[in-house]
Design an enzyme around this catalytic site. Structure first.
Site, short mmCIF file in Angstrom:
data_model
loop_
_atom_site.label_atom_id
_atom_site.label_comp_id
_atom_site.label_asym_id
_atom_site.label_seq_id
_atom_site.Cartn_x
_atom_site.Cartn_y
_atom_site.Cartn_z
N GLU A 182 -61.69 53.95 32.58
CA GLU A 182 -60.55 54.18 33.52
C GLU A 182 -60.86 55.79 34.07
O GLU A 182 -60.47 56.58 33.27
CB GLU A 182 -59.34 53.92 32.75
CG GLU A 182 -58.94 52.61 32.23
CD GLU A 182 -58.66 51.75 33.41
OE1 GLU A 182 -58.65 51.90 34.76
OE2 GLU A 182 -58.32 50.45 33.20
N CYS A 223 -53.86 59.55 37.91
CA CYS A 223 -55.10 58.80 38.48
C CYS A 223 -54.99 58.12 39.81
O CYS A 223 -55.60 57.97 40.62
CB CYS A 223 -55.81 58.16 37.47
SG CYS A 223 -54.88 56.96 36.37
#
Length: 457
Positions: free
Chosen positions: A214, A248
């Protein structure tokens, strides 16, 4: 912790797994349910600790713990549902089944920006699948890592199970490197920058290990001329300014149709001026400090680069003169879609506002960055919505319509494509990544027919 501590911890976690793997999945789900309840009881104090150590506002800190709780609830139901199909065999007297087993020990390396939730996504699902976990939190949020681990360990030990089922190693890059290279780590889940993620991926691949990545996101919101601006302004504000731009999924690029560009910029600048900046523990605060002094430097460097490349700072662009790592949330206009700074993910509250004319070009601009995490469009055109969701639309793992890029729900798989790493966590069928699949053929007849009608006599 040092490498000797790490070695001892891995051995304990591996031993604990032997006990955990023998427990039926629904019983494992019951333990995870109790972990969720234990987190519920401490949600405010743990949320305060997240706010104190990471710097996000208190309500976001509490929301992050709530996310772990929600994933625990989700995992409890999942513990009675995981499994593979019984497939039709072409051979008489044969059964063809898909068996799913835990991988064993799951290493989880998490980042500073979500010091609770990302571990929660991984651990709750990994646990009901029958895995032990070994967690390395960010070195700058180790108090949160210790607090969460103590809560989990108490639940396990109250159930007469070893706390090492959910082990913790606090440390820096040396521990992360050891985890990536360690063949005893059956799956390594890494959340962090694309640069470090690439190094992790290569180390894990070198030993033919499994990784779940990720990584970065350079996320865009696209606003068409028919968009409801009452939705656009708060959405862009939350996506760009929430967590001081350190998600993010933070919106870093805002593409505005040329016909509404000036109007949206003016309204957005007005909204930015009303953002309440202050102590993240103050209930009235919407925007706290950046996490580190290094982040402040990255912010200032990015603003400088944006100016050099032709951008105009509409608001922000400066450090706030007060104790802590405070910077002003920033809007930059006038840059081309392919400016180098626009294609750089700076983990700070800087929003690049860009003009477009046609749907086809802006869809291409959304996809031209190396990352592929989250994306949003604002429109009422039904055809455009389905083109956006389709094969020539957004190439991201998260594709939204009339909502911002951040704030994903736990029921869907979270993750992205390209330099975002391709991993998926939390909902949907993400549980499969924490297990290994065996295709099993059982012959319960007295004959031995071969597949594809082959005769071997």
């Amino acid at each position: 912790g040092n490498l000797e501590d790490y070695e001892e911890t891995v051995k304990k976690a591996k031993e604990a797994w032997k006990i955990w793997a023998d427990i039926p999945a629904p019983k494992r789900g019951e333990i995870v349910r109790q972990i969720g309840d234990a987190l519920r009881q401490k949600i405010k104090v743990l949320g305060s600790l997240v706010s104190l150590e990471m710097g996000k506002i208190f309500v976001e800190g509490v929301g992050e713990v709530q996310e772990y709780v929600d994933v625990c609830d989700y995992a409890v139901g999942l513990s009675r549902m995981i499994g593979g199909p019984i497939l039709p065999s072409e051979r008489p007297g044969h059964a063809l089944i898909e068996q799913w087993n835990p991988v064993g020990l799951v290493g989880v390396i998490t980042a500073f920006n979500f010091p609770v939730a990302v571990y929660g996504w991984n651990s709750a699902i990994a646990m009901i699948c029958g895995n032990a976990c070994l967690w390395k939190g960010a070195p700058t949020t180790s108090l949160v890592s210790v607090a969460v681990t103590k809560i989990i360990a108490k639940v396990l030990e109250d159930n007469k199970l070893p706390g090492a089922i959910c082990s913790l190693v606090c440390g820096g890059a040396d521990i992360g490197t050891a985890m990536a290279r360690d063949e005893r780590m059956d799956l390594l889940s890494f959340t962090g920058s694309t640069k470090v993620g690439k190094q992790v991926a290569l180390m894990v691949q070198e030993r033919f290990g499994r990784s779940l990545l990720e990584l970065g996101g350079n996320n865009a919101i696209i606003v068409f001329e028919d968009a409801d601006l009452n939705l656009v302004i708060p959405s862009a504000l939350f996506a760009a300014v929430g967590t001081a731009g350190q998600r993010c999924t933070t919106a870093r690029r805002l593409f505005l149709h040329e016909s509404i560009h000036d109007e949206v910029v003016a309204k957005l600048a007005k909204a930015y001026a009303q953002v309440r900046i202050g102590d993240p523990w103050d209930s009235d605060t919407l925007y706290g400090p950046l996490h580190t002094k290094e982040a402040v430097k990255m912010y200032l460097d990015a603003v400088e680069q944006a100016k050099k490349q032709g951008g105009s700072v509409v608001c922000g662009g400066e450090v706030i003169n007060r104790p802590g790592n405070y910077v002003k949330p920033t809007i930059v206009t006038g840059l081309p879609h392919n400016a180098p700074i626009v294609h750089t993910e700076t983990f700070a509250p800087i929003l690049y506002v860009l003009k477009f004319k046609e749907e086809e070009e802006v869809f291409a601009w959304n996809n031209e960055v190396k990352q592929g995490l989250s994306s949003s469009i604002f429109t009422k055109d039904l055809g455009r919505i389905f083109r956006w969701l389709g094969p020539k639309g957004s190439d991201c793992g998260i594709v939204n319509v009339n909502i911002p890029t951040s704030g994903a729900e736990i029921g869907g798989a979270f993750g992205g494509e390209k330099h975002t790493g391709g991993g998926r966590e939390s909902g949907s069928d993400s549980w499969k990544l924490y297990m290994r699949r065996s295709t099993c053929t059982i012959n319960y007849s007295k004959d031995l027919p071969l597949a594809q009608g082959i005769k071997f006599q």
